[in-house]
Design a protein around this motif. Structure first.
Motif, PDB file in Angstrom:
ATOM      1  N   GLY A 146      -9.481   6.018  -9.650  1.00  0.00           N
ATOM      2  CA  GLY A 146     -10.404   7.122  -9.390  1.00  0.00           C
ATOM      3  C   GLY A 146     -11.193   7.492 -10.627  1.00  0.00           C
ATOM      4  N   ARG A 147     -12.003   8.539 -10.492  1.00  0.00           N
ATOM      5  CA  ARG A 147     -12.953   8.867 -11.553  1.00  0.00           C
ATOM      6  C   ARG A 147     -12.267   9.313 -12.843  1.00  0.00           C
ATOM      7  NH1 ARG A 147     -14.501  14.061 -12.005  1.00  0.00           N
ATOM      8  NH2 ARG A 147     -16.533  13.407 -12.741  1.00  0.00           N
ATOM      9  N   ASP A 148     -11.036   9.839 -12.734  1.00  0.00           N
ATOM     10  CA  ASP A 148     -10.332  10.273 -13.948  1.00  0.00           C
ATOM     11  C   ASP A 148      -9.414   9.184 -14.515  1.00  0.00           C
ATOM     12  OD1 ASP A 148     -11.492  12.801 -13.855  1.00  0.00           O
ATOM     13  OD2 ASP A 148      -9.979  13.526 -12.444  1.00  0.00           O
ATOM     14  N   SER A 149      -9.336   8.046 -13.860  1.00  0.00           N
ATOM     15  CA  SER A 149      -8.464   6.959 -14.366  1.00  0.00           C
ATOM     16  C   SER A 149      -9.029   6.438 -15.688  1.00  0.00           C
ATOM     17  CB  SER A 149      -8.410   5.805 -13.357  1.00  0.00           C
ATOM     18  OG  SER A 149      -7.977   6.258 -12.105  1.00  0.00           O
ATOM     19  N   THR A 150      -8.106   6.015 -16.566  1.00  0.00           N
ATOM     20  CA  THR A 150      -8.528   5.552 -17.894  1.00  0.00           C
ATOM     21  C   THR A 150      -7.909   4.188 -18.213  1.00  0.00           C
ATOM     22  OG1 THR A 150      -6.612   6.534 -18.981  1.00  0.00           O
ATOM     23  CG2 THR A 150      -8.564   7.942 -18.769  1.00  0.00           C
ATOM     24  N   GLU A 151      -8.445   3.563 -19.270  1.00  0.00           N
ATOM     25  CA  GLU A 151      -7.866   2.297 -19.745  1.00  0.00           C
ATOM     26  C   GLU A 151      -6.409   2.480 -20.144  1.00  0.00           C
ATOM     27  OE1 GLU A 151      -9.898   0.149 -22.841  1.00  0.00           O
ATOM     28  OE2 GLU A 151     -11.839   0.526 -21.868  1.00  0.00           O
ATOM     29  N   LEU A 176     -15.053   2.126 -12.275  1.00  0.00           N
ATOM     30  CA  LEU A 176     -13.943   1.705 -11.410  1.00  0.00           C
ATOM     31  C   LEU A 176     -13.745   0.193 -11.454  1.00  0.00           C
ATOM     32  CD1 LEU A 176     -14.706   3.960  -8.300  1.00  0.00           C
ATOM     33  CD2 LEU A 176     -12.805   4.234  -9.902  1.00  0.00           C
ATOM     34  N   THR A 177     -14.863  -0.540 -11.423  1.00  0.00           N
ATOM     35  CA  THR A 177     -14.757  -2.006 -11.411  1.00  0.00           C
ATOM     36  C   THR A 177     -14.086  -2.507 -12.694  1.00  0.00           C
ATOM     37  OG1 THR A 177     -16.792  -2.071 -10.126  1.00  0.00           O
ATOM     38  CG2 THR A 177     -16.066  -4.148 -11.078  1.00  0.00           C
ATOM     39  N   ALA A 178     -14.481  -1.941 -13.819  1.00  0.00           N
ATOM     40  CA  ALA A 178     -13.915  -2.379 -15.101  1.00  0.00           C
ATOM     41  C   ALA A 178     -12.402  -2.142 -15.124  1.00  0.00           C
ATOM     42  CB  ALA A 178     -14.591  -1.639 -16.251  1.00  0.00           C
ATOM     43  N   LEU A 179     -11.985  -0.966 -14.678  1.00  0.00           N
ATOM     44  CA  LEU A 179     -10.549  -0.655 -14.701  1.00  0.00           C
ATOM     45  C   LEU A 179      -9.784  -1.504 -13.688  1.00  0.00           C
ATOM     46  CD1 LEU A 179     -10.434   3.227 -15.034  1.00  0.00           C
ATOM     47  CD2 LEU A 179     -10.156   1.511 -16.811  1.00  0.00           C
ATOM     48  N   ARG A 180     -10.366  -1.655 -12.510  1.00  0.00           N
ATOM     49  CA  ARG A 180      -9.710  -2.456 -11.463  1.00  0.00           C
ATOM     50  C   ARG A 180      -9.518  -3.889 -11.954  1.00  0.00           C
ATOM     51  NH1 ARG A 180     -12.275  -4.164  -6.813  1.00  0.00           N
ATOM     52  NH2 ARG A 180     -13.538  -5.322  -8.317  1.00  0.00           N
ATOM     53  N   ASP A 181     -10.557  -4.437 -12.613  1.00  0.00           N
ATOM     54  CA  ASP A 181     -10.456  -5.813 -13.094  1.00  0.00           C
ATOM     55  C   ASP A 181      -9.446  -5.924 -14.234  1.00  0.00           C
ATOM     56  OD1 ASP A 181     -12.235  -6.439 -11.155  1.00  0.00           O
ATOM     57  OD2 ASP A 181     -13.963  -6.707 -12.476  1.00  0.00           O
ATOM     58  N   GLN A 182      -9.397  -4.918 -15.073  1.00  0.00           N
ATOM     59  CA  GLN A 182      -8.405  -4.886 -16.162  1.00  0.00           C
ATOM     60  C   GLN A 182      -6.986  -4.895 -15.577  1.00  0.00           C
ATOM     61  OE1 GLN A 182      -8.562  -1.229 -18.455  1.00  0.00           O
ATOM     62  NE2 GLN A 182      -6.690  -1.750 -19.593  1.00  0.00           N
ATOM     63  N   LEU A 183      -6.791  -4.100 -14.541  1.00  0.00           N
ATOM     64  CA  LEU A 183      -5.474  -4.023 -13.904  1.00  0.00           C
ATOM     65  C   LEU A 183      -5.138  -5.352 -13.216  1.00  0.00           C
ATOM     66  CD1 LEU A 183      -3.048  -2.192 -13.216  1.00  0.00           C
ATOM     67  CD2 LEU A 183      -4.299  -1.418 -11.193  1.00  0.00           C
ATOM     68  N   GLN A 184      -6.113  -5.894 -12.515  1.00  0.00           N
ATOM     69  CA  GLN A 184      -5.891  -7.153 -11.793  1.00  0.00           C
ATOM     70  C   GLN A 184      -5.543  -8.289 -12.764  1.00  0.00           C
ATOM     71  OE1 GLN A 184      -8.569  -8.259  -8.599  1.00  0.00           O
ATOM     72  NE2 GLN A 184      -8.689 -10.351  -9.357  1.00  0.00           N
ATOM     73  N   THR A 185      -6.359  -8.450 -13.797  1.00  0.00           N
ATOM     74  CA  THR A 185      -6.110  -9.522 -14.759  1.00  0.00           C
ATOM     75  C   THR A 185      -4.752  -9.320 -15.418  1.00  0.00           C
ATOM     76  OG1 THR A 185      -8.461  -9.546 -15.161  1.00  0.00           O
ATOM     77  CG2 THR A 185      -7.113 -10.745 -16.738  1.00  0.00           C
ATOM     78  N   GLY A 186      -4.454  -8.087 -15.768  1.00  0.00           N
ATOM     79  CA  GLY A 186      -3.170  -7.780 -16.422  1.00  0.00           C
ATOM     80  C   GLY A 186      -1.997  -8.167 -15.539  1.00  0.00           C
TER      81      GLY A 186
END
Ligand code: PLP
Length: 380
Positions: free
Chosen positions: A356-361, A265-275
């Motif tokens: 969530g758990r099924d969210s992807t890059e 979750l942290t990796a995806l959240r940070d990817q979204l935030q930076t983007g």
């Protein structure tokens, strides 16, 4: 459901996990006994409820006897608040201005109808309560402090352990709404120092209409639903066995997978935030960046309405939120952002993404592309 859609609203609710559904199915069919019956049918249902109680207790480091099953987070919060103040002389409750309506509106109702005095602690610009403000708010009539662990709108975590030091010194019970924290943070009632803690099943991939209140052994609590002796006389009504079994299974899975889930979750959240911050102009993060739920990102889009962004993204297949699910459909901006000192205009420009758990890059990439388009169209 159209599976090309991207669901980024897991703080509103989560899909039921297939393992959870499998665990529940027998209790919607052949295993139909009443857990209060002493015959074999009843015993089978009782065993299932007991097992779920153990699973819920294990998620939060509690004892099974300290778990009361409820119809969800709202009822758990109501039971904690009402169960502590009703019957107390001149009760005073301290809570925070950023609580979920399950706590805030219960406090308001207790003020209006129950003769209860309530202090709503302010928060700073990141959404956190100051433990010294709690200390200053306590009176000789204070009978409960209720501060959430993690905020549903912005994800900000409260300094619960520091707040617990204050309540422990004063010998006061501390309730926390941990509905959003479960499955996203390690939870331990002793480490947190709480006496009451609310959980909800549908935020952790379990069925809706199921939840629990943890009540530390020795904490007095008046039942709010009276009837039979269910839940040790603390919550009457024949147990919703299938939903309880599903909730228990969801807790066991959440505990087993927590570490992996937090990393994901942290990796995806940070990817979204930076983007968003790099690709969309005039955006800012609402809330605390460090002490935050790993899945939650709340962004202010200057000059835009969160509602417009939400509707346009939905047309393109991306589901987000402008605040808590409970305030959707109304035009009032998030009370959380207002309490954090934002103007109505700033607060109305917010959009919350919760992964969530099924969210992807790929979900995040696609969302960024669509968001850029939507913002450009709305700003042009
Ligand atoms: N508390 C918080 C922080 C929540 O986010 C929610 C749900 O949105 C609730 C309580 C209410 O839980 P339930 O939907 O199980 O009644």
């Amino acid at each position: 459901m159209d599976h090309d859609r991207i669901y980024l609203d897991h703080n509103a609710t989560t899909p039921l996990r297939s393992e959870v559904l499998d665990a529940m199915l027998p209790y919607l069919g052949a295993v139909f006994g009443n857990p209060s019956s002493i015959h074999t049918y009843g015993q089978e249902a009782r065993r299932a409820v007991d097992r779920a109680r153990q699973q819920v207790a294990e998620l939060i480091g509690a004892r099974p006897a300290e778990i009361i099953f409820t119809s969800g987070g709202t009822e758990a919060d109501n039971l904690a608040l009402r169960g502590r103040v009703i019957g107390v002389e001149r009760p005073h409750v301290v809570t925070s201005a950023v609580e979920h309506p399950a706590v805030l509106n219960t406090c308001r109702d207790l003020e209006r109808r129950g003769g209860v005095e309530v202090t709503y602690l302010p928060v700073d610009a990141s959404g956190q309560v100051d433990p010294s403000a709690l200390e200053a708010a306590l009176t000789s009539h204070t009978c409960l402090v209720s501060v959430m662990l993690a905020n549903n709108d912005v994800g900000t975590l409260q300094p619960l352990e520091a707040l617990a030091q204050v309540t422990t010194r004063r010998g006061l019970p501390l309730h926390t709404d941990a509905v959003q924290a479960a499955g996203k943070l390690p939870l331990d009632v002793d480490r947190l120092g709480v006496d009451l803690l609310a959980l909800s099943s549908h935020k952790i991939y379990g069925p809706k209409g199921s939840g629990a209140l943890y009540v530390r052994q020795g904490t007095l609590l008046a039942a709010q639903l009276t009837g039979g002796e269910h839940e040790r006389g603390r919550r009457a009504g024949t147990e919703n066995v299938a939903a309880i079994v599903g909730f228990g299974e969801a807790c066991a899975l959440a505990k087993a997978e927590l570490e992996r889930e937090v990393v994901h979750l942290t990796a995806l959240r940070d990817q979204l935030q930076t983007g968003i911050l790099t690709r969309v102009e005039r955006t800012r993060v609402n809330g605390l960046e460090t002490q935050r739920l790993p899945n939650t990102l709340n962004i202010g889009f200057s000059g835009l309405e969160g509602e417009d962004l939400l509707l346009n993204l939905d047309l393109l297949g991306v589901a987000a939120s402008t605040g808590s699910a409970c305030s959707s459909g109304t035009v009032d901006p998030s009370h959380v952002l207002i309490a954090m000192g934002q103007t109505r205009e700033q607060a109305a420009s917010a959009l919350r993404f919760s992964l969530g758990r099924d969210s992807t890059e790929q979900d995040v990439d696609q969302t960024l592309t669509l968001l850029e388009q939507v913002v450009a169209a709305l700003r042009s």
